[in-house]
Design a protein around this motif. Structure first.
Motif, PDB file in Angstrom:
ATOM      1  N   ALA A 165    -115.207  63.623-120.065  1.00 13.74           N
ATOM      2  CA  ALA A 165    -115.988  63.975-118.882  1.00 13.74           C
ATOM      3  C   ALA A 165    -116.337  62.732-118.078  1.00 13.74           C
ATOM      4  O   ALA A 165    -116.269  62.733-116.834  1.00 13.74           O
ATOM      5  CB  ALA A 165    -117.256  64.721-119.296  1.00 13.74           C
ATOM      6  N   ALA A 166    -116.708  61.649-118.790  1.00 11.64           N
ATOM      7  CA  ALA A 166    -117.023  60.402-118.089  1.00 11.64           C
ATOM      8  C   ALA A 166    -115.782  59.849-117.377  1.00 11.64           C
ATOM      9  O   ALA A 166    -115.849  59.385-116.219  1.00 11.64           O
ATOM     10  CB  ALA A 166    -117.574  59.372-119.075  1.00 11.64           C
ATOM     11  N   GLN A 167    -114.610  59.907-118.054  1.00  9.28           N
ATOM     12  CA  GLN A 167    -113.383  59.431-117.422  1.00  9.28           C
ATOM     13  C   GLN A 167    -113.007  60.284-116.196  1.00  9.28           C
ATOM     14  O   GLN A 167    -112.620  59.754-115.150  1.00  9.28           O
ATOM     15  CB  GLN A 167    -112.243  59.448-118.449  1.00  9.28           C
ATOM     16  N   GLN A 168    -113.126  61.603-116.333  1.00 11.80           N
ATOM     17  CA  GLN A 168    -112.787  62.479-115.215  1.00 11.80           C
ATOM     18  C   GLN A 168    -113.735  62.274-114.041  1.00 11.80           C
ATOM     19  O   GLN A 168    -113.330  62.286-112.869  1.00 11.80           O
ATOM     20  CB  GLN A 168    -112.825  63.937-115.664  1.00 11.80           C
ATOM     21  N   ARG A 169    -115.031  62.061-114.368  1.00 12.90           N
ATOM     22  CA  ARG A 169    -116.003  61.799-113.319  1.00 12.90           C
ATOM     23  C   ARG A 169    -115.670  60.497-112.583  1.00 12.90           C
ATOM     24  O   ARG A 169    -115.737  60.425-111.347  1.00 12.90           O
ATOM     25  CB  ARG A 169    -117.403  61.746-113.920  1.00 12.90           C
ATOM     26  N   ALA A 170    -115.300  59.486-113.337  1.00 17.54           N
ATOM     27  CA  ALA A 170    -114.912  58.215-112.721  1.00 17.54           C
ATOM     28  C   ALA A 170    -113.627  58.378-111.904  1.00 17.54           C
ATOM     29  O   ALA A 170    -113.469  57.784-110.825  1.00 17.54           O
ATOM     30  CB  ALA A 170    -114.727  57.141-113.799  1.00 17.54           C
TER      31      ALA A 170
END
Length: 478
Positions: A337-342
């Motif tokens: 989720a953090a990678q996709q948000r970034a």
């Protein structure tokens, strides 16, 4: 001197008709001499049709637009026919420029100081008359020459030169424009390739797909968030789960071995009850059966305890594994989720530059397409023989000269002779006025004539110049 009226002048002209006839005859003789000695001029006529309503096969105007002003078109074409360029071309087409007569005339008039092309162009224009037809799109081209064949050749030469000039005016600019468009198209093609390479490199570097549409990235972000929420709930449930001994004992009771032992205990208990009821509690078989029942009960309790402990250990290990798996899944999904948000944030930042590069590529592509379309049209226009002007009638060698105009000359000579004779008669009457009719007497005396005396034939009418005094009337035959 009496004042003469209009009727007196008429009477004077009638009285001096011989003078009028003489003047008319003299003028007719002079006009005949002029006709005989005057140089002959022949006029030949050709015509052009200006087809202003014909559709242009290369035009994209499907609405038709406003109708052209025929008067302006005809006037423009007339000026084109009169131009020195068309005159020079007409001299070449008609062959007049190569005739020795015109070359000799050029040497005589200019002593070869003026270029022959300019002189022959002026000479051709001097013989030219251009007139538009009445309320039509027909242009009449008239040429005058001393020779009827030359007049026809000059008129036809101007007609053909006008059509050729109109064709060149349409095709030559198109050819020049096509050359310029070819160079511009090459530059535009290079620009399109450059912009396309820049856009492809940026797309590859940033990973932007679907023309910068972030919908798929948003959907992926939502899927990851949903999975993360599910994993968090699963981990929380795993952390809160606890396995109790009663649950292990209940599960142990369900095992097949425990069920067989419990069935044996029940069977021994029934057998013991039956023996006690028959033989009493002290009977050896009863004691033996009671001892066997105690052994089975001990085995049952031991088996239940062991099975419950084993199940409790297995369930504890399973719960620990579940908690570990739930925690790992939660951590993995949180990282995704953090990678996709970034990724979404990075794509948003690159989207503006991607759209700029895409717009530059689209503009370069549009410029290339427009230039290619114009180049195709210019090539067709430079090749299609479409002028809107065509020769309607060709001139033929005239038989009758246009100058001198015999009927007109004779009519003018007759009219002028009659006018001169009448003017001479009026002038003589003015110098020596006479009373020549009954009406003249009445106008002179102001009294009506009441009688008429017959005198010998040949007697003259006499009246003094002051209008008073004796008066003799002209004699008439009795």
């Amino acid at each position: 001197m009496p004042v003469l009226s209009f009727y007196d002048w008429i009477d004077a002209i009638r009285y001096r008709w011989k003078l009028v006839a003489f003047a008319t005859g003299v003028l007719l003789v002079l006009s005949l001499l002029y006709i005989l000695v005057a140089p002959r001029t022949y006029t030949a006529t050709s015509s052009l049709l200006l087809d202003t309503g014909a559709p242009d096969p290369l035009s994209d105007d499907k609405a038709g637009g406003s109708a052209p002003d025929n008067r302006q078109i005809v006037a423009t074409q007339a000026d084109l026919v009169r131009s020195p360029h068309v005159a020079g071309q007409a001299a070449l087409i008609s062959g007049v420029a190569k005739e020795a007569e015109y070359q000799a005339k050029w040497r005589k008039e200019t002593d070869e100081k003026q270029p022959y092309a300019a002189w022959i162009s002026d000479e051709m224009r001097k013989s030219l008359t251009v007139e538009p037809g009445r309320d039509t799109n027909v242009l009449l081209i008239q040429a005058k020459a001393r020779n009827p064949q030359d007049a026809a050749k000059i008129a036809n030469g101007f007609a053909r030169a006008s059509v050729d000039s109109q064709y060149k005016l349409r095709t030559e600019p198109a050819k020049a424009y096509a050359t310029w468009l070819e160079n511009s198209l090459q530059t535009a093609r290079t620009d399109v390739v450059k912009k396309q390479d820049e856009l492809a490199a940026f797309t590859k570097a940033t990973g932007i797909v679907n023309n910068g549409d972030l919908t798929s990235e948003g959907n992926a972000m939502a899927d990851v968030s949903t999975q993360l929420a599910t994993a968090e709930a699963r981990a929380a449930a795993a952390r809160q789960s606890a396995f109790e001994g009663a649950q292990g004992r209940g599960d142990a009771e369900k095992s097949e071995g425990i069920q067989r032992l419990r069935a044996s205990v029940a069977e021994k208990s029934a057998q013991l009850s039956q023996l006690e009821s028959v033989f009493g509690p002290e009977y050896p078989d009863v004691k033996k059966t009671r001892a066997e029942l105690g052994t089975l009960q001990s085995q049952l309790n031991s088996q239940v305890s062991q099975t419950a402990g084993a199940l409790s250990s297995a369930r504890g290990a399973e719960a620990a594994a579940e908690r570990a798996a739930a925690a790992a899944s939660e951590a993995r999904l949180r990282n995704l989720a953090a990678q996709q948000r970034a990724r979404v944030a990075g794509q948003s930042n690159n989207l503006a530059q991607f759209q700029r590069l895409q717009n530059e590529f689209a503009a370069a592509q549009k410029t290339f397409n427009d230039l290619n379309t114009r180049l195709t049209r210019m090539r067709l226009q430079s090749a299609v023989p479409l002028t809107g002007v065509q020769v309607l009638d060709t001139a033929t060698a005239p038989i009758v000269p246009s100058s001198p105009n015999v009927p007109l000359t004779l009519a003018l000579a007759t009219m002028l002779g009659a006018l001169l004779g009448a003017a001479g008669a009026i002038w003589l009457e003015y110098r020596d006025p006479r009373v020549r009719s009954r009406g003249g007497i009445e106008r002179l005396l102001g009294a009506p004539v009441v009688g008429r005396i017959a005198l010998p034939v040949g007697q003259r009418t006499i009246a003094n110049r002051d209008g008073d005094g004796p008066l003799l009337l002209e004699g008439q035959a009795a």
